[in-house]
Motif scaffolding. Structure first.
Motif, mmCIF file in Angstrom:
data_model
loop_
_atom_site.group_PDB
_atom_site.id
_atom_site.type_symbol
_atom_site.label_atom_id
_atom_site.label_comp_id
_atom_site.label_asym_id
_atom_site.label_seq_id
_atom_site.Cartn_x
_atom_site.Cartn_y
_atom_site.Cartn_z
ATOM 1 N N ARG A 71 0.824 -1.214 0.000
ATOM 2 C CA ARG A 71 0.000 0.000 0.000
ATOM 3 C C ARG A 71 0.859 1.266 0.000
ATOM 4 N NH1 ARG A 71 -3.254 -1.023 4.882
ATOM 5 N NH2 ARG A 71 -2.537 -3.168 4.852
ATOM 6 N N GLY A 72 2.164 1.091 -0.219
ATOM 7 C CA GLY A 72 3.017 2.264 -0.422
ATOM 8 C C GLY A 72 3.758 2.756 0.802
ATOM 9 N N VAL A 73 3.609 2.053 1.942
ATOM 10 C CA VAL A 73 4.323 2.487 3.147
ATOM 11 C C VAL A 73 5.796 2.059 3.039
ATOM 12 C CG1 VAL A 73 4.435 2.283 5.671
ATOM 13 C CG2 VAL A 73 2.208 2.258 4.517
ATOM 14 N N THR A 74 6.682 2.958 3.378
ATOM 15 C CA THR A 74 8.111 2.651 3.420
ATOM 16 C C THR A 74 8.402 2.025 4.787
ATOM 17 O OG1 THR A 74 8.536 4.573 2.044
ATOM 18 C CG2 THR A 74 10.423 3.666 3.237
ATOM 19 N N ILE A 75 9.166 0.932 4.797
ATOM 20 C CA ILE A 75 9.392 0.206 6.050
ATOM 21 C C ILE A 75 10.886 0.161 6.368
ATOM 22 C CG2 ILE A 75 9.031 -1.983 7.284
ATOM 23 C CD1 ILE A 75 6.388 -1.270 6.139
ATOM 24 N N ILE A 76 11.216 0.489 7.605
ATOM 25 C CA ILE A 76 12.598 0.332 8.062
ATOM 26 C C ILE A 76 12.554 -0.546 9.304
ATOM 27 C CG2 ILE A 76 14.647 1.523 8.938
ATOM 28 C CD1 ILE A 76 13.426 3.993 7.326
ATOM 29 N N LEU A 77 13.223 -1.682 9.245
ATOM 30 C CA LEU A 77 13.214 -2.560 10.411
ATOM 31 C C LEU A 77 14.631 -2.858 10.852
ATOM 32 C CD1 LEU A 77 13.812 -5.836 9.505
ATOM 33 C CD2 LEU A 77 11.625 -5.427 8.396
ATOM 34 N N THR A 78 14.779 -3.108 12.152
ATOM 35 C CA THR A 78 16.094 -3.499 12.656
ATOM 36 C C THR A 78 16.017 -4.968 13.045
ATOM 37 O OG1 THR A 78 15.701 -3.121 15.006
ATOM 38 C CG2 THR A 78 16.363 -1.224 13.706
ATOM 39 N N THR A 79 17.126 -5.631 12.912
ATOM 40 C CA THR A 79 17.127 -7.053 13.263
ATOM 41 C C THR A 79 18.546 -7.545 13.529
ATOM 42 O OG1 THR A 79 16.438 -9.256 12.524
ATOM 43 C CG2 THR A 79 17.186 -7.755 10.820
ATOM 44 N N HIS A 80 18.615 -8.641 14.311
ATOM 45 C CA HIS A 80 19.894 -9.350 14.471
ATOM 46 C C HIS A 80 19.990 -10.487 13.482
ATOM 47 C CE1 HIS A 80 19.285 -8.085 18.807
ATOM 48 N NE2 HIS A 80 20.393 -7.500 18.452
ATOM 49 N N TYR A 81 18.855 -10.794 12.854
ATOM 50 C CA TYR A 81 18.800 -12.049 12.103
ATOM 51 C C TYR A 81 18.975 -11.843 10.613
ATOM 52 C CZ TYR A 81 16.659 -13.367 16.490
ATOM 53 O OH TYR A 81 16.403 -13.559 17.822
ATOM 54 N N ILE A 82 20.030 -12.461 10.078
ATOM 55 C CA ILE A 82 20.250 -12.408 8.646
ATOM 56 C C ILE A 82 19.039 -12.962 7.909
ATOM 57 C CG2 ILE A 82 21.591 -13.401 6.766
ATOM 58 C CD1 ILE A 82 23.976 -13.271 8.486
ATOM 59 N N GLU A 83 18.471 -14.046 8.455
ATOM 60 C CA GLU A 83 17.331 -14.690 7.783
ATOM 61 C C GLU A 83 16.186 -13.699 7.628
ATOM 62 O OE1 GLU A 83 18.810 -15.870 10.494
ATOM 63 O OE2 GLU A 83 19.955 -17.518 9.608
ATOM 64 N N GLU A 84 15.972 -12.899 8.674
ATOM 65 C CA GLU A 84 14.869 -11.946 8.622
ATOM 66 C C GLU A 84 15.147 -10.857 7.586
ATOM 67 O OE1 GLU A 84 11.809 -10.433 11.718
ATOM 68 O OE2 GLU A 84 13.768 -9.658 12.266
ATOM 69 N N ALA A 85 16.372 -10.362 7.586
ATOM 70 C CA ALA A 85 16.741 -9.343 6.605
ATOM 71 C C ALA A 85 16.609 -9.925 5.199
ATOM 72 C CB ALA A 85 18.171 -8.872 6.852
ATOM 73 N N GLU A 86 17.041 -11.164 5.051
ATOM 74 C CA GLU A 86 17.040 -11.798 3.738
ATOM 75 C C GLU A 86 15.612 -12.040 3.251
ATOM 76 O OE1 GLU A 86 19.256 -15.435 3.626
ATOM 77 O OE2 GLU A 86 19.206 -15.506 1.432
ATOM 78 N N GLU A 87 14.760 -12.448 4.183
ATOM 79 C CA GLU A 87 13.370 -12.749 3.848
ATOM 80 C C GLU A 87 12.593 -11.483 3.482
ATOM 81 O OE1 GLU A 87 11.683 -15.805 4.119
ATOM 82 O OE2 GLU A 87 9.705 -14.931 3.746
ATOM 83 N N MET A 88 12.851 -10.399 4.219
ATOM 84 C CA MET A 88 11.969 -9.237 4.140
ATOM 85 C C MET A 88 12.461 -8.094 3.262
ATOM 86 S SD MET A 88 9.347 -9.739 5.913
ATOM 87 C CE MET A 88 8.768 -8.034 5.938
ATOM 88 N N ALA A 89 13.770 -7.860 3.270
ATOM 89 C CA ALA A 89 14.241 -6.540 2.833
ATOM 90 C C ALA A 89 14.486 -6.440 1.333
ATOM 91 C CB ALA A 89 15.528 -6.200 3.571
ATOM 92 N N ASP A 90 14.363 -5.217 0.821
ATOM 93 C CA ASP A 90 14.841 -4.919 -0.526
ATOM 94 C C ASP A 90 16.318 -4.530 -0.458
ATOM 95 O OD1 ASP A 90 12.227 -5.100 -1.754
ATOM 96 O OD2 ASP A 90 11.774 -3.255 -0.671
ATOM 97 N N ARG A 91 16.642 -3.764 0.587
ATOM 98 C CA ARG A 91 18.046 -3.382 0.790
ATOM 99 C C ARG A 91 18.405 -3.615 2.248
ATOM 100 N NH1 ARG A 91 20.053 2.142 -0.601
ATOM 101 N NH2 ARG A 91 18.117 2.811 0.416
#
Ligand SMILES: Nc1ncnc2c1ncn2[C@@H]1O[C@H](COP(=O)(O)OP(=O)(O)OP(=O)(O)O)[C@@H](O)[C@H]1O
Ligand SMILES: [Mg+2]
Length: 316
Positions: free
Chosen positions: A186-206
């Motif tokens: 729906r166009g919301v920009t998301i910034i998340l913090t994490t310790h988990y590579i898996e989470e970053a890999e699963e979710m992020a564009d960058r």
């Protein structure tokens, strides 16, 4: 990056806490409109401090932050209105009801009441049934979802999620990822913090990697994972090998000294473009063809620590 695509711009930002501790050291970062950006880093790296400065909760020592073009200090209201924050720590208003606390949050940003919006948010987070519950009667995962609902109450353009999956079970984590993807759609920009590579890999564009207050790199997820995200498949053999048959030369294999284990280095499939064949199947076929029998196998992904080690090696 063209200015129109940038929704959040962090320029030469440093933070020294009053005791003299340098928590952020010259951070420069542009966030693109509509992306999911993961800030990856170990405990104490400065993730929460960076979010705090962007949201105006922590004063920077130097540098500036522009939120959709608005300076987050001189134009605090315009900047803050565009931001939703899901904090790392649960703060408790134990006796408030779910509906009231979420509606109240909207009011704090000067937005007129909009019960339809609040209902939509609560339903999307599976909290509708609990709308008349007091927070104290909710489970930990539900309380976390209330924090997300509060952050979404005023329809922000940018949503910060500080450690969204800390202390959350696998099922809720998946639900949360689905909610986050829906918001992005729906166009919301998301910034998340994490310790988990898996989470970053699963979710992020960058992905941005932060350590010791320094932003060590910012990279497209696929680029970063293909640079660093190797996995190792360890095969335990029924009988020892003295040498590898020539038919296995095409594979990146190493044989242990005792001849009983074979290590195979390969790229994680999540980060692989879909047209690259998965070579594990080919390796297993080649092993069967060579009459090499396997008694056990195990895979290991390069950890956050491995990634930091290779980064440090790259940048002496
Ligand atoms: N109010 C404060 N006063 C002094 N030092 C602080 C303060 N808040 C944070 N720090 C220090 O700044 C550093 C960064 O903390 P921060 O909370 O930003 O890390 P983080 O990356 O969010 O870590 P975590 O993954 O554990 O949440 C830490 O060394 C912390 O001790
Ligand atoms: Mg933190």
């Amino acid at each position: 990056m063209s200015k129109a695509r940038v929704i959040l711009s962090v320029e030469q930002l440093s933070k020294q806490y009053s005791g003299g501790f340098q928590a952020l050291d010259d951070i420069n970062l542009d966030i693109r409109r509509g992306e999911i950006f993961a800030l990856l880093g170990p405990n104490g790296a400065g993730k929460t401090t960076l979010i705090g400065v962007i949201c105006g909760l922590v004063n920077a020592s130097s540098g500036r932050v522009l939120v959709d073009g608005h300076d987050n200090i001189s134009e605090f209201r315009q900047a803050r209105q565009r931001i939703g924050l899901v904090p790392q720590e649960l703060t408790s208003e134990a006796f408030s009801k779910v509906w009231d606390t979420v509606s109240f949050s909207r009011g704090l940003f000067g937005k007129p009441p909009n019960p339809e919006h609040i209902e939509r948010v609560l339903r999307s987070l599976s909290l509708w049934e609990k709308r008349n519950n007091r927070l104290i009667t909710l489970s930990g995962g539900m309380k976390r979802r209330v924090l997300i609902a509060k952050a979404l109450s005023h329809e922000p353009d940018i949503l910060f999620l500080d450690e969204p999956s800390a202390g959350v079970d696998v099922e809720l984590r998946r639900d949360m990822w689905a909610v986050v993807r829906g918001l992005r759609d729906r166009g919301v920009t998301i910034i998340l913090t994490t310790h988990y590579i898996e989470e970053a890999e699963e979710m992020a564009d960058r992905i941005g990697v932060i350590r010791g207050g320094k932003l060590m790199l910012v990279e497209d997820k696929h680029t970063l994972m293909s640079k660093l995200g190797t996995k190792v498949l360890t095969l335990r053999l029924m009988a020892p090998l003295t040498t590898l048959p020539e038919s296995l030369n095409d594979f990146d294999l190493s044989l242990s000294e005792d001849g009983f284990t074979l290590d195979y280095g390969y790229r994680s499939t999540v980060s692989q473009p879909s047209d690259t064949p998965n070579n594990i199947a080919a390796l297993l076929a080649a092993l069967a063809e060579a009459d090499i029998e396997i008694s056990d196998m195990d895979t290991r992904q390069s950890s956050l620590e491995d990634i930091f080690i290779s980064l440090v090696k790259e940048q002496p």
